[in-house]
Scaffold this motif. Structure first.
Motif, PDB file in Angstrom:
ATOM      1  N   ASN A  20      32.260  45.168  82.107  1.00 23.82           N
ATOM      2  CA  ASN A  20      32.875  44.076  82.866  1.00 23.82           C
ATOM      3  C   ASN A  20      33.158  42.889  81.954  1.00 23.82           C
ATOM      4  N   PRO A  21      34.312  42.215  82.160  1.00 31.36           N
ATOM      5  CA  PRO A  21      34.560  40.967  81.433  1.00 31.36           C
ATOM      6  C   PRO A  21      33.642  39.875  81.965  1.00 31.36           C
ATOM      7  N   LEU A  22      33.545  38.775  81.237  1.00 34.69           N
ATOM      8  CA  LEU A  22      32.643  37.693  81.608  1.00 34.69           C
ATOM      9  C   LEU A  22      33.418  36.386  81.676  1.00 34.69           C
ATOM     10  N   THR A  23      33.191  35.618  82.740  1.00 31.72           N
ATOM     11  CA  THR A  23      33.781  34.289  82.868  1.00 31.72           C
ATOM     12  C   THR A  23      32.684  33.245  82.701  1.00 31.72           C
ATOM     13  N   VAL A  24      32.899  32.319  81.771  1.00 42.53           N
ATOM     14  CA  VAL A  24      31.931  31.273  81.474  1.00 42.53           C
ATOM     15  C   VAL A  24      32.582  29.932  81.759  1.00 42.53           C
ATOM     16  N   THR A  25      31.884  29.075  82.508  1.00 44.25           N
ATOM     17  CA  THR A  25      32.424  27.773  82.875  1.00 44.25           C
ATOM     18  C   THR A  25      31.731  26.674  82.084  1.00 44.25           C
ATOM     19  N   ASN A  26      32.524  25.903  81.370  1.00 40.94           N
ATOM     20  CA  ASN A  26      32.040  24.769  80.590  1.00 40.94           C
ATOM     21  C   ASN A  26      32.412  23.494  81.332  1.00 40.94           C
ATOM     22  N   ASN A  27      31.428  22.838  81.951  1.00 36.86           N
ATOM     23  CA  ASN A  27      31.669  21.624  82.725  1.00 36.86           C
ATOM     24  C   ASN A  27      31.527  20.359  81.894  1.00 36.86           C
ATOM     25  N   GLY A  28      31.402  20.499  80.580  1.00 38.03           N
ATOM     26  CA  GLY A  28      31.307  19.336  79.716  1.00 38.03           C
ATOM     27  C   GLY A  28      32.657  18.660  79.540  1.00 38.03           C
ATOM     28  N   GLY A  29      32.661  17.572  78.781  1.00 43.84           N
ATOM     29  CA  GLY A  29      33.893  16.842  78.556  1.00 43.84           C
ATOM     30  C   GLY A  29      34.684  17.335  77.366  1.00 43.84           C
ATOM     31  N   LEU A  30      34.110  18.272  76.580  1.00 44.29           N
ATOM     32  CA  LEU A  30      34.739  18.766  75.361  1.00 44.29           C
ATOM     33  C   LEU A  30      34.492  20.259  75.227  1.00 44.29           C
ATOM     34  N   GLU A  31      35.194  20.882  74.280  1.00 44.22           N
ATOM     35  CA  GLU A  31      34.861  22.263  73.938  1.00 44.22           C
ATOM     36  C   GLU A  31      33.463  22.285  73.308  1.00 44.22           C
ATOM     37  N   THR A  32      32.823  23.440  73.366  1.00 44.71           N
ATOM     38  CA  THR A  32      31.504  23.572  72.765  1.00 44.71           C
ATOM     39  C   THR A  32      31.395  24.932  72.102  1.00 44.71           C
ATOM     40  N   TYR A  33      30.397  25.087  71.260  1.00 39.77           N
ATOM     41  CA  TYR A  33      30.244  26.307  70.472  1.00 39.77           C
ATOM     42  C   TYR A  33      29.015  27.086  70.936  1.00 39.77           C
ATOM     43  N   ILE A  75      33.886  31.429  67.859  1.00 38.44           N
ATOM     44  CA  ILE A  75      34.489  31.199  69.169  1.00 38.44           C
ATOM     45  C   ILE A  75      34.080  29.844  69.739  1.00 38.44           C
ATOM     46  N   ARG A  76      35.047  29.165  70.356  1.00 38.03           N
ATOM     47  CA  ARG A  76      34.810  27.929  71.090  1.00 38.03           C
ATOM     48  C   ARG A  76      34.938  28.188  72.580  1.00 38.03           C
ATOM     49  N   LEU A  77      34.129  27.508  73.356  1.00 35.32           N
ATOM     50  CA  LEU A  77      34.286  27.519  74.808  1.00 35.32           C
ATOM     51  C   LEU A  77      35.032  26.248  75.199  1.00 35.32           C
ATOM     52  N   GLU A  78      36.260  26.410  75.655  1.00 36.69           N
ATOM     53  CA  GLU A  78      37.062  25.254  76.038  1.00 36.69           C
ATOM     54  C   GLU A  78      36.522  24.645  77.330  1.00 36.69           C
ATOM     55  N   LYS A  79      36.886  23.407  77.564  1.00 35.37           N
ATOM     56  CA  LYS A  79      36.510  22.746  78.814  1.00 35.37           C
ATOM     57  C   LYS A  79      37.094  23.519  79.992  1.00 35.37           C
ATOM     58  N   GLY A  80      36.258  23.830  80.971  1.00 37.46           N
ATOM     59  CA  GLY A  80      36.702  24.593  82.134  1.00 37.46           C
ATOM     60  C   GLY A  80      36.305  26.053  82.031  1.00 37.46           C
ATOM     61  N   SER A  81      37.147  26.919  82.565  1.00 38.54           N
ATOM     62  CA  SER A  81      36.840  28.347  82.648  1.00 38.54           C
ATOM     63  C   SER A  81      37.255  29.081  81.375  1.00 38.54           C
ATOM     64  N   ASN A  82      36.368  29.974  80.893  1.00 37.63           N
ATOM     65  CA  ASN A  82      36.625  30.759  79.689  1.00 37.63           C
ATOM     66  C   ASN A  82      36.353  32.230  79.976  1.00 37.63           C
ATOM     67  N   ASP A  83      37.313  33.079  79.642  1.00 38.16           N
ATOM     68  CA  ASP A  83      37.142  34.523  79.814  1.00 38.16           C
ATOM     69  C   ASP A  83      36.737  35.132  78.475  1.00 38.16           C
ATOM     70  N   LEU A  84      35.634  35.881  78.488  1.00 39.10           N
ATOM     71  CA  LEU A  84      35.141  36.560  77.303  1.00 39.10           C
ATOM     72  C   LEU A  84      35.075  38.053  77.580  1.00 39.10           C
ATOM     73  N   SER A  85      35.415  38.838  76.574  1.00 34.52           N
ATOM     74  CA  SER A  85      35.277  40.279  76.698  1.00 34.52           C
ATOM     75  C   SER A  85      34.731  40.828  75.397  1.00 34.52           C
ATOM     76  N   ILE A  86      34.121  42.004  75.471  1.00 34.42           N
ATOM     77  CA  ILE A  86      33.583  42.650  74.288  1.00 34.42           C
ATOM     78  C   ILE A  86      34.094  44.082  74.235  1.00 34.42           C
ATOM     79  N   TYR A  87      34.152  44.615  73.007  1.00 32.74           N
ATOM     80  CA  TYR A  87      34.603  45.993  72.821  1.00 32.74           C
ATOM     81  C   TYR A  87      33.809  46.634  71.696  1.00 32.74           C
ATOM     82  N   PRO A  88      33.288  47.848  71.938  1.00 27.78           N
ATOM     83  CA  PRO A  88      33.205  48.549  73.219  1.00 27.78           C
ATOM     84  C   PRO A  88      32.210  47.853  74.154  1.00 27.78           C
TER      85      PRO A  88
END
Length: 483
Positions: A141-154, A454-467
């Motif tokens: 399954n893909p993963l959605t991560v929400t960053n509620n901060g004011g900036l991108e984060t690592y 990878i950076r997590l942008e402000k708001g919703s971020n979709d992450l996936s892995i393979y395999p």
């Protein structure tokens, strides 16, 4: 009672309170521009953020003259550290800054007047969430991560593998981190690249034979094990470098290999000297290379790392690295040398109290003339001191591992991860480690050069892995941040 100012997890002492804290809206911003002759204005090339300064007025109440010595000591103990610590301001108890006291606060004057200002400098100008967020990956399954901060984060990633794979990728909308290489289903065969041929927990010296000789000195004294590590029982005596040495046979000859020792090298005093060396031996016990940490400075604690191909007289030292003065003092961690084909690589890392690696140093050498291609058949360990100098207080090896780095056929592709392997990536610190069979190592060399952290942008971020079907107990953690 409201929330109080806290520094390094400790609240402002009860005898003081804060006035109006001066915390600028944002750190200083300087624009990067270039003016072109004959053209109005300038070209804009971005901006730089400066360090943030936070000024905290302190007001003392109910402090008598008799209290002053204890109050002064309590305030000094609360404020002064060698490195930045977390500073939590009363108006934002869910955030912290990494701050360090600046200047020379006149605490005695502050005691006399009943007030004063403490200046904190934040070389990292961002505020971070006190609470770290963790989101788990679910296989397939893909993963959605929400960053509620004011900036991108690592973020930081942790993966535990349940299956074999020749490639692995973490993918976001704009960036990816890729390891290994693909394997064609019809023309290539996945295979294990390395096999462990020695894993000595250093619980005994019974399997070691007498040393065959050491650089610039003599073999004297005795090796011992306390059940957890091998060290010198005594160093014997000598006018130059001297100390015990022992040889361990591999029972086979290896062309491509990795040799790693988990070592400790710590002085109690700056005048102590010493060395810890691991020699690479061929089938005739001739020296074909060496790795070492040693401190020959009798004035200060200043060890350096050393790596050499060949023997002392005809070989080539390709690492002789001190770094900043005292960089490797109080060292514990892995020291490693690898030879694959014509490429030799040395690396070493510090290990923190949690077992994690940091401060990794790596350097390589290409034996373009094939001068140093003898097969490895054994290793020799040596602990030394010089003349009548006091030896370093702590000098030991607690694990010795040797791998056969198998030469692959053109139709073979190596597994980059196998069952039980653990991958940890810290995108803020830029570190990558792999743990396999309990052994942790830096793992940059298997990362594709086109990868980016990878950076997590402000708001919703979709992450996936393979395999995505060969992981368990895998997750991403991050702290939201603000200006």
């Amino acid at each position: 009672m409201g929330v109080r100012l806290a520094y390094n997890g400790i609240e402002l002492p009860s005898f003081a309170k804060t006035g109006k804290i001066k915390n600028p809206l944002h750190p200083p911003i300087s624009l990067v521009t270039t003016a072109i002759a004959g053209r109005p204005g300038s070209f804009y090339f971005g901006q730089n953020l400066g360090e943030k300064t936070i000024e905290v007025p302190i007001i003392f109440s109910s402090v008598t003259k008799a209290d002053l010595p204890a109050v002064r000591r309590a305030l000094v103990d609360w404020l002064f550290y060698d490195e930045p610590k977390q500073l939590i301001l009363p108006d934002e108890p869910d955030k912290y800054y990494m701050a360090k006291v600046s200047g020379d606060p006149d605490i005695d004057q502050m005691m006399n007047t009943g007030w004063g200002t403490i200046t904190f400098i934040c070389s990292d100008p961002f505020a971070y969430s006190v609470t770290e967020k963790t989101v788990s990956f679910v296989p397939n399954n893909p993963l959605t991560v929400t960053n509620n901060g004011g900036l991108e984060t690592y973020p930081q990633f942790h993966f535990e593998f349940t299956g074999n794979t020749t490639e692995f990728a973490i993918i976001s909308a704009d960036e990816y981190i890729y390891f290994g290489q693909p394997a064609s289903v019809d023309t290539q065969t996945p295979t294990t690249k390395r096999t462990k041929v020695l894993d000595d927990p250093c619980s005994s010296v019974a399997s070691y034979t007498a040393g065959v000789g050491v650089d610039g000195g003599t073999v004297t004294g005795t090796l011992m094990s306390d059940g957890n590590a091998i060290k010198a029982s005594d160093y014997g005596s000598g006018s130059a470098w001297h100390g015990p040495a022992g040889v361990k046979s591999l029972g086979q000859q290896i062309q491509d290999f990795t040799v790693q020792v988990e070592a400790g090298f710590k002085s109690g005093y700056g005048y102590q000297v010493g060395r810890l060396e691991v020699y690479l031996l061929d089938v005739n016990n001739a020296i074909i290379g060496k790795i070492a940490i040693r401190d020959s400075d009798a004035g200060i604690e200043n060890p350096y790392m050393e790596a050499r191909v060949g023997n002392l007289s005809t070989g080539h030292t390709f690492v002789n690295y001190t770094g900043p003065v005292g960089h490797w003092k109080q060292f514990n961690g892995p020291i490693r040398i690898t030879r694959i084909g014509q490429r030799w690589e040395f690396s070493c890392s510090r290990r923190d109290s949690n077992g994690n690696l940091y401060s990794t140093f790596t350097y390589s050498f290409i034996d373009k003339d094939n001068l140093y291609n003898q097969k490895l058949a054994g290793i020799q360990i040596h602990f030394g001191t010089y003349g009548t100098r006091s030896a370093v207080s702590t000098n030991y090896i607690e694990q010795i591992q040797v791998w056969n780095e198998k030469t692959l056929l053109s139709t073979e592709v190596p597994y980059v991860f196998e069952p039980g392997d653990i991958l940890d990536i810290d995108c803020a610190a830029g570190t990558i480690t792999k743990t396999s069979n309990g052994n942790q190592e830096s793992f940059y060399y298997q990362m594709d050069p086109s990868s980016s952290f990878i950076r997590l942008e402000k708001g919703s971020n979709d992450l996936s892995i393979y395999p995505n079907d060969i992981i368990t107990n895998s997750y991403v953690t991050f702290r939201e941040r603000w200006l």
